[in-house]
Design an enzyme around this catalytic site. Structure first.
Site, PDB file in Angstrom:
ATOM      1  CD1 TRP A 109      41.959  41.828  46.435  1.00 35.24           C
ATOM      2  CD2 TRP A 109      43.219  41.175  44.710  1.00 35.24           C
ATOM      3  NE1 TRP A 109      42.910  40.971  46.926  1.00 35.24           N
ATOM      4  CE2 TRP A 109      43.700  40.555  45.890  1.00 35.24           C
ATOM      5  CE3 TRP A 109      43.862  40.905  43.500  1.00 35.24           C
ATOM      6  CZ2 TRP A 109      44.786  39.692  45.879  1.00 35.24           C
ATOM      7  CZ3 TRP A 109      44.943  40.049  43.495  1.00 35.24           C
ATOM      8  CH2 TRP A 109      45.385  39.445  44.675  1.00 35.24           C
ATOM      9  CG  HIS A 110      44.502  42.577  40.047  1.00 31.12           C
ATOM     10  ND1 HIS A 110      43.315  41.876  40.070  1.00 31.12           N
ATOM     11  CD2 HIS A 110      45.464  41.634  39.865  1.00 31.12           C
ATOM     12  CE1 HIS A 110      43.547  40.594  39.907  1.00 31.12           C
ATOM     13  NE2 HIS A 110      44.849  40.412  39.774  1.00 31.12           N
ATOM     14  N   GLY A 111      44.363  46.919  41.907  1.00 32.88           N
ATOM     15  CA  GLY A 111      44.858  48.288  42.003  1.00 32.88           C
ATOM     16  C   GLY A 111      43.702  49.260  42.123  1.00 32.88           C
TER      17      GLY A 111
END
Length: 226
Positions: free
Chosen positions: A214-216
């Protein structure tokens, strides 16, 4: 709009805040399916929920049940305007006066030759953890403040995480809307901790692997999550 690399030499245009948009839309669909909220038949009101600009780019992730009544019948008071403006200013100060300044020191130290800096500079660079906090919580404060100025009361997203006494408590206080989203829509449906030890470990790895992605969308973030 932003560029999100998919394969080397190939980029795909994605809207800003696409992850928050998807998470809010998914939570709405699941909550309606479960019967936790009523289905919204007015497209304009539904669109207002999934695309509300103050929190769409950096959170918090807002669930429909939080704003359902205010979307259907909303009012704005002078107290809302005053408190919302105050919260927005606090968030802006966190971002500009604290997070951005610490970021400059961390960037200089981490990108330079370690032999050129003394212990004081490294201590300041270690404050990178504060940069992350003031950055994320600052954006959340601004979103919560703007929302209140429009008559919406969002839930808190950070609750003094650095006073936590354990890792578990830390994640209950850090980016609350994200951690509770994964808990309620991924971890618990998989069985949570009410399963065998092997499946419990699997559930944790799935949740944290998805948190990393989700962060990258690359291997670095996936490995960080795991």
């Amino acid at each position: 709009m932003g560029l999100a690399p998919v394969t080397p030499g190939f980029d795909v245009l994605l809207p800003v805040g696409i992850s928050f948009y998807i998470f809010q839309a998914l939570s709405y669909v699941v909550d309606v399916y479960r019967g936790d909220v009523r289905m919204e038949t007015n497209f304009i009101k539904y669109a207002a929920f999934v695309s509300f600009f103050p929190q769409l780019i950096a959170g918090p992730i807002v669930r429909y049940e939080t704003v359902e009544q205010e979307i259907r019948a909303r009012s704005v008071t002078m107290d809302d305007l005053a408190q919302g403006f105050r919260r927005f200013v606090v968030g802006l100060a966190k971002k500009l006066l604290l997070a951005n300044q610490v970021a400059q020191v961390a960037t200089i130290v981490y990108s330079g030759d370690p032999a050129n800096y003394g212990s004081l500079m490294y201590s300041l660079a270690a404050a990178y953890t504060l940069q992350i906090y003031f950055d994320f919580s600052g954006y959340s404060d601004m979103a919560i403040g703007l929302g209140r100025m429009f008559g919406f009361h969002f839930l808190e997203n950070f609750n003094y995480p650095y006073i936590s006494l354990s890792v578990t408590e830390f994640w209950r206080r850090w980016h609350i809307s994200l951690s509770t989203w994964f808990r309620d829509y991924v971890y618990i449906p998989l069985g949570g901790n009410r399963v065998s030890r092997g499946k419990w470990v699997r559930n944790i790895l799935v949740v944290w692997g998805l948190t990393g992605l989700w962060h990258g969308a690359d291997w670095n973030f996936l490995l960080w999550g795991l």
